[in-house]
Scaffold this active site. Structure first.
Site, mmCIF file in Angstrom:
data_model
loop_
_atom_site.group_PDB
_atom_site.id
_atom_site.type_symbol
_atom_site.label_atom_id
_atom_site.label_comp_id
_atom_site.label_asym_id
_atom_site.label_seq_id
_atom_site.Cartn_x
_atom_site.Cartn_y
_atom_site.Cartn_z
ATOM 1 N N TYR A 141 -16.994 -5.267 -22.576
ATOM 2 C CA TYR A 141 -16.268 -4.814 -21.387
ATOM 3 C C TYR A 141 -16.528 -3.345 -21.073
ATOM 4 O O TYR A 141 -16.402 -2.918 -19.932
ATOM 5 C CB TYR A 141 -14.758 -5.009 -21.577
ATOM 6 C CG TYR A 141 -14.240 -6.354 -21.170
ATOM 7 C CD1 TYR A 141 -14.702 -7.520 -21.775
ATOM 8 C CD2 TYR A 141 -13.253 -6.471 -20.190
ATOM 9 C CE1 TYR A 141 -14.212 -8.755 -21.408
ATOM 10 C CE2 TYR A 141 -12.757 -7.709 -19.823
ATOM 11 C CZ TYR A 141 -13.238 -8.847 -20.432
ATOM 12 O OH TYR A 141 -12.742 -10.072 -20.070
ATOM 13 N N LYS A 191 -18.924 -14.025 -34.052
ATOM 14 C CA LYS A 191 -20.172 -14.798 -33.948
ATOM 15 C C LYS A 191 -21.168 -14.129 -34.884
ATOM 16 O O LYS A 191 -22.251 -13.675 -34.489
ATOM 17 C CB LYS A 191 -20.637 -14.806 -32.481
ATOM 18 C CG LYS A 191 -21.826 -15.708 -32.186
ATOM 19 C CD LYS A 191 -21.504 -17.196 -32.246
ATOM 20 C CE LYS A 191 -22.765 -18.026 -32.076
ATOM 21 N NZ LYS A 191 -22.534 -19.474 -32.314
ATOM 22 N N ASP A 223 -17.487 -20.473 -31.625
ATOM 23 C CA ASP A 223 -17.676 -21.838 -31.110
ATOM 24 C C ASP A 223 -16.820 -22.831 -31.885
ATOM 25 O O ASP A 223 -16.137 -23.680 -31.311
ATOM 26 C CB ASP A 223 -19.171 -22.240 -31.101
ATOM 27 C CG ASP A 223 -19.897 -21.947 -32.418
ATOM 28 O OD1 ASP A 223 -19.301 -21.314 -33.309
ATOM 29 O OD2 ASP A 223 -21.070 -22.365 -32.546
ATOM 30 N N ASP A 247 -10.507 -12.818 -24.427
ATOM 31 C CA ASP A 247 -10.259 -13.176 -23.026
ATOM 32 C C ASP A 247 -10.390 -14.685 -22.851
ATOM 33 O O ASP A 247 -9.532 -15.342 -22.252
ATOM 34 C CB ASP A 247 -11.277 -12.442 -22.140
ATOM 35 C CG ASP A 247 -11.127 -12.797 -20.674
ATOM 36 O OD1 ASP A 247 -9.978 -12.806 -20.194
ATOM 37 O OD2 ASP A 247 -12.155 -13.074 -20.019
ATOM 38 N N ASP A 251 -7.083 -17.813 -22.596
ATOM 39 C CA ASP A 251 -6.907 -18.776 -21.498
ATOM 40 C C ASP A 251 -6.881 -20.201 -22.057
ATOM 41 O O ASP A 251 -6.111 -21.049 -21.622
ATOM 42 C CB ASP A 251 -8.052 -18.675 -20.475
ATOM 43 C CG ASP A 251 -7.752 -17.676 -19.356
ATOM 44 O OD1 ASP A 251 -7.068 -16.673 -19.635
ATOM 45 O OD2 ASP A 251 -8.206 -17.903 -18.213
HETATM 46 C C1 IPM Z 1 -7.255 -10.873 -18.583
HETATM 47 C C2 IPM Z 1 -8.073 -10.853 -17.314
HETATM 48 C C3 IPM Z 1 -8.789 -9.513 -17.216
HETATM 49 C C4 IPM Z 1 -9.715 -9.397 -18.409
HETATM 50 C C5 IPM Z 1 -9.546 -9.292 -15.884
HETATM 51 C C6 IPM Z 1 -8.657 -9.454 -14.682
HETATM 52 C C7 IPM Z 1 -10.232 -7.960 -15.869
HETATM 53 O O1 IPM Z 1 -8.929 -11.951 -17.283
HETATM 54 O O2 IPM Z 1 -6.411 -9.966 -18.747
HETATM 55 O O3 IPM Z 1 -7.454 -11.771 -19.403
HETATM 56 O O4 IPM Z 1 -10.838 -9.938 -18.386
HETATM 57 O O5 IPM Z 1 -9.326 -8.758 -19.383
HETATM 58 MG MG MG Z 2 -8.601 -13.349 -18.852
#
Ligand code: IPM
Ligand code: MG
Length: 365
Positions: A141, A191, A223, A247, A251
Site C-alpha cells: 500500500y 506467503k 492461500d 484487506d 472482507d
Molecule cells: C479497507 C478498504 C480500504 C483499504 C480502501 C478504501 C483504501 O478496502 O479499509 O479495507 O484497502 O484499506
Molecule cells: Mg478493504
C-alpha cells in the site's frame, strides 16, 4: 470524561451509518454522564468535489486535535478514472499514515442467532470469533517505487511490497498481546514460500512469539488460510497479517459471518485512534436508508474501549447489538427472503433502546 470526536461521514452510505454511530455515542454519553463534542468534517469524494483534496488540511488538523475519529466510508464509481493522488481512497490512506495508526483490528463474530445469515452451514459458522490484526501502514500500500511508466500499449506499472523488521515487530506485539486476553492463539498469515517480505515476516513474528510462551503461535500461507477460513472459521482466534492480505481476508471474514455490514474496525497505535466500518461506500444502495449501521455502531464500541478506556460503556453497546440481533432484528443485507427488513435508522433506534434497557448478552470485541 470529555469525548472529543471528529466525524468523517465521507461518501456513499458513509453519512447514513455514521449518523447511527453518533446516535449511539450520544446515548452512551447521556447514560454514563460523559461530555460529548462532535465536529463533522469532509473527507474522500465529498472533500474532493468541494476543495479538490480528498483529505483537506482542516480535516486533518481537526482529527489530530481530537480524542478519536469516526469515519463512514470513502470512494465511488465517479472517481474511478481520477489520478491516484486525487482518489477518495488516497485521502483515507494519508489519514491513516498521518495519524500513525499501524494496527488495524477487525473482529468478525458470528453473533448467537445469526448463524442462518451466513452463506455457510450453521454448524460450520457457529461460534466463529476471529480478530483480524492487519498491519496498516506498510507493505504494498505504501512501498516505493510505484507508478506507471511509458505510453500505451507498452506501459509498465510497478507497486512495491516492502517491510522493515521494526514494522513487523510492533504489529506482532499487538496481536500476541491481544491473544492473551482471548483464547491465546495467533495464526500469522504470509506467503513465505514465494515472497521475501513474507520470509522476513515469518522470522520476525516467530522471534517475537518466543516472548509470549502462553500464546500458541502458528503460521499459514495466505492461500491455505483463505481456504481454512471458509472450511473451519471457528478454529481461528487472532489472525495476524500484512496490509494487503488483511484487506482481502477481512472482507472474506465479513462474508463468512453473514454480511460485511456487521464488521467494525479500530486503527490504533498512533496519535489518535481511527474507527470505521469495514464495508465500503456501497454506492448502489447509498441514500436509500437501508444500509446496515452495525459496523459503525460496533466501531463506536471499539472507540470507547481503545481510545477512551471505557470498558463498561463499550460492553453496553456490544451487549445491545447482540441482544437486538438475537431478538431477530435484521437490516436488508441480513434478512432472509420474506423476512421483514429494518431501515438504517430503525436498526439504530432498536440498538439505542437496548442500550437504554441494558439488556442482551455481552460479546467481546
Ligand atoms: C479497507 C478498504 C480500504 C483499504 C480502501 C478504501 C483504501 O478496502 O479499509 O479495507 O484497502 O484499506
Ligand atoms: Mg478493504
Amino acid at each position: 470524561m470529555l469525548l472529543k470526536i471528529t466525524a468523517l461521514p465521507g461518501d456513499g452510505i458513509g453519512p447514513e451509518v455514521t449518523d447511527e454511530g453518533i446516535r449511539i455515542l450520544k446515548c452512551v454519553a447521556e447514560i454514563f454522564r460523559h461530555e460529548l463534542s462532535v465536529s463533522t468534517m469532509p473527507i474522500g469524494g465529498a472533500a474532493l468535489l468541494a476543495s479538490n483534496d480528498p483529505l483537506p488540511e482542516v480535516t486533518l488538523k481537526e482529527c489530530l486535535s481530537s480524542g478519536a475519529v469516526l469515519l463512514g466510508a470513502v470512494g465511488g464509481p465517479s472517481f474511478d478514472n481520477f489520478p491516484r493522488h486525487l482518489r477518495p481512497e488516497s485521502g483515507l490512506l494519508r489519514l491513516r499514515r498521518e495519524l500513525g495508526v499501524f494496527a488495524n483490528l477487525r473482529p468478525a463474530v458470528c453473533f448467537a442467532g445469526m448463524e442462518d445469515a451466513s452463506p455457510l452451514r450453521a454448524e460450520i459458522v457457529r461460534g466463529t470469533d476471529i480478530l483480524v490484526v492487519r498491519e496498516l501502514l506498510g507493505g504494498i500500500y505504501f512501498g516505493e517505487p510505484r507508478g506507471t511508466q511509458g505510453s500505451a500499449p507498452d506501459r509498465v506499472a510497478v507497486d512495491t511490497m516492502r517491510y522493515a523488521e521494526s514494522e513487523i515487530e510492533r504489529i506482532a506485539h499487538v496481536a500476541l498481546e491481544l491473544a492473551k486476553g482471548r483464547r491465546g492463539k495467533v495464526t500469522s498469515v504470509d506467503k513465505a514460500n514465494v515472497l521475501d517480505c513474507s520470509r522476513l515476516w515469518r522470522e520476525v513474528v516467530t522471534r517475537v512469539g518466543r516472548q509470549y510462551p502462553e500464546v500458541n503461535l502458528d503460521h499459514m500461507y495466505v492461500d491455505s488460510a483463505a481456504m481454512a477460513l471458509v472450511a473451519n472459521p471457528a478454529n481461528f482466534d487472532v489472525l495476524l497479517t500484512e496490509n494487503m492480505f488483511g484487506d482481502i481476508l477481512s472482507d472474506q471474514a465479513g462474508g463468512i459471518v453473514g454480511s460485511l455490514g456487521m464488521l467494525a474496525s479500530a486503527s490504533i497505535g498512533g496519535r489518535v485512534g481511527l474507527y470505521e466500518p469495514v464495508h465500503g461506500s456501497a454506492p448502489n444502495i447509498a441514500g436509500r436508508g437501508i444500509a446496515n449501521p452495525v459496523g459503525s455502531i460496533l466501531s463506536v464500541a471499539m472507540m470507547l474501549q481503545h481510545s477512551f478506556g471505557l470498558e463498561k460503556e463499550a460492553a453496553a453497546v456490544t451487549r445491545a447489538v447482540s441482544g437486538v440481533l438475537r431478538g431477530g432484528a435484521r437490516t436488508r443485507d441480513l434478512a432472509k427472503p420474506g423476512q421483514a427488513a429494518l431501515s438504517t435508522s430503525e436498526m439504530g433506534n432498536r440498538i439505542e433502546e437496548a442500550v437504554r434497557r441494558g439488556t442482551g448478552q455481552e460479546v467481546a470485541i
